[in-house]
Scaffold this active site. Structure first.
Site, PDB file in Angstrom:
ATOM      1  N   ASP A  53     -37.013 -41.109   1.069  1.00 26.04           N
ATOM      2  CA  ASP A  53     -36.555 -41.584  -0.462  1.00 26.04           C
ATOM      3  C   ASP A  53     -36.052 -42.880  -0.384  1.00 26.04           C
ATOM      4  OD1 ASP A  53     -34.522 -41.156   1.267  1.00 26.04           O
ATOM      5  OD2 ASP A  53     -33.374 -39.801   0.200  1.00 26.04           O
ATOM      6  N   LYS A 122     -38.274 -33.531   5.290  1.00 27.22           N
ATOM      7  CA  LYS A 122     -37.063 -34.095   6.216  1.00 27.22           C
ATOM      8  C   LYS A 122     -35.627 -33.883   5.479  1.00 27.22           C
ATOM      9  CE  LYS A 122     -36.149 -38.686   7.052  1.00 27.22           C
ATOM     10  NZ  LYS A 122     -35.029 -39.000   6.272  1.00 27.22           N
ATOM     11  N   GLU A 124     -31.514 -34.396   4.850  1.00 27.63           N
ATOM     12  CA  GLU A 124     -30.280 -35.091   5.794  1.00 27.63           C
ATOM     13  C   GLU A 124     -29.114 -34.110   5.939  1.00 27.63           C
ATOM     14  OE1 GLU A 124     -28.918 -38.522   3.338  1.00 27.63           O
ATOM     15  OE2 GLU A 124     -31.096 -39.382   3.589  1.00 27.63           O
ATOM     16  N   GLU A 191     -30.068 -42.597  12.367  1.00 31.88           N
ATOM     17  CA  GLU A 191     -29.810 -43.658  11.841  1.00 31.88           C
ATOM     18  C   GLU A 191     -28.436 -44.507  12.092  1.00 31.88           C
ATOM     19  OE1 GLU A 191     -31.053 -43.955   7.816  1.00 31.88           O
ATOM     20  OE2 GLU A 191     -30.592 -45.704   7.401  1.00 31.88           O
TER      21      GLU A 191
HETATM   22  O1  KIV Z   1     -36.056 -42.679   3.380  1.00 29.89           O
HETATM   23  C1  KIV Z   1     -36.212 -43.333   4.462  1.00 29.89           C
HETATM   24  O2  KIV Z   1     -36.930 -44.367   4.528  1.00 29.89           O
HETATM   25  C2  KIV Z   1     -35.545 -42.994   5.519  1.00 29.89           C
HETATM   26  C3  KIV Z   1     -35.742 -43.842   6.829  1.00 29.89           C
HETATM   27  C4  KIV Z   1     -34.733 -44.796   6.763  1.00 29.89           C
HETATM   28  C5  KIV Z   1     -35.619 -42.993   8.291  1.00 29.89           C
HETATM   29  O3  KIV Z   1     -35.105 -41.881   5.739  1.00 29.89           O
END
Ligand code: KIV
Length: 273
Positions: A53, A122, A124, A191
């Protein structure tokens, strides 16, 4: 293609990544958001392509990752998947499509998988998104977690500085990582945390931990493609290694093009019909 990649499987799956951790082989991951760059990256032997994102920042020019929508993520992800033959393609569930509502999380993940052809999603967060992760997994969709600095929570953090330097936050992070593994995530992005915490998390889990600013002891590394190629200039955290200065290269090429046109030098006799 480098020799070390010649014996690699034709297609990277979550099982291949698990085996790589088992055998101590580091995992390489980069973001991509469009067909043309994804094709180059895939042909260069990358293991995982993340349709992050971060598209909200580097493609759309927003200050945070919050504004990007599910349909915009799907547009980027479908473009990437059309280009990729080997890498595992993972797609971020954008802000507001999974937090606090596991049914919505499942619907968002199914829409991504159906409309893009990607291999995983993915999300968070840790404990607080456990129910959403479980529900998505129950539909047979592989889930990658994301802990440490989670940019979708920037308004809670108030800053992009290194996370989990204090004991309490580090302990919560370790607990969250264990919860994500127990729940069934196949991998976790970690991160911007201290390297020794990255080491502790990676060595305590069976699933691969892929770091961005999480030091060298984790199981793999990820960077945003625009940052590592030097297209973005203003973003310069300590963890970022720039492999090129594409901003300068592209600017130079465009300046030459403009000046060729102004001088009447382009097109030449040979470049016209
Ligand atoms: O959105 C993204 O690019 C990410 C990376 C920083 C791992 O989540």
């Amino acid at each position: 293609m480098p020799d070390s990649l010649k014996e690699k499987p034709a297609k990277i799956t979550t099982h291949v990544l698990q085996n790589m951790k088992l055998h101590g082989e580091k995992i390489s991951m980069l973001t991509a958001y469009d067909y043309s760059l994804a094709r180059i990256i895939d042909n260069s032997g990358i293991d995982v392509i993340l349709v992050g994102d971060s598209a909200s920042n580097v493609m759309a020019g927003y200050e945070t990752t919050l504004p990007i929508t599910l349909n915009e993520m799907i547009y980027h992800a479908a473009s990437v998947v059309r280009a990729v033959k080997r890498a595992l393609v993972v797609v971020d569930l954008p802000f507001g499509t999974y937090q606090g509502n596991s049914k919505e999380a499942l619907n968002s993940a199914i829409k991504i998988m159906k409309e893009t052809g990607a291999g995983a999603v993915k999300l968070e967060g840790g404990k607080e998104i456990r129910e959403s992760v479980e529900r998505i997994l129950s539909a047979g969709i592989p889930v990658m977690g994301h802990l440490g600095l989670t940019p979708q929570s920037i308004h809670k953090f108030g800053t992009y500085v290194v996370r989990a330097k204090e004991k309490a936050e580090a302990e919560k992070l370790i607990e969250d990582a264990q919860i994500l593994e127990e729940t069934g995530c196949f991998s976790i992005v970690l991160e911007k945390v201290p390297a020794l915490l990255g080491k502790k998390v990676a060595s305590g889990l069976k699933i691969p931990v892929i770091g961005i600013g999480a030091g060298r002891y984790v199981d793999g590394q990820v960077l945003v493609i625009h940052d590592m190629l030097g297209i973005t200039q203003e973003f310069s955290p300590r963890f970022l290694r720039r492999y090129h200065n594409l901003y300068a290269e592209i600017k130079g090429a465009v300046e030459n093009y403009v000046s060729d046109i102004k001088r009447g030098d382009f097109p030449s006799e040979k470049e016209q019909y």
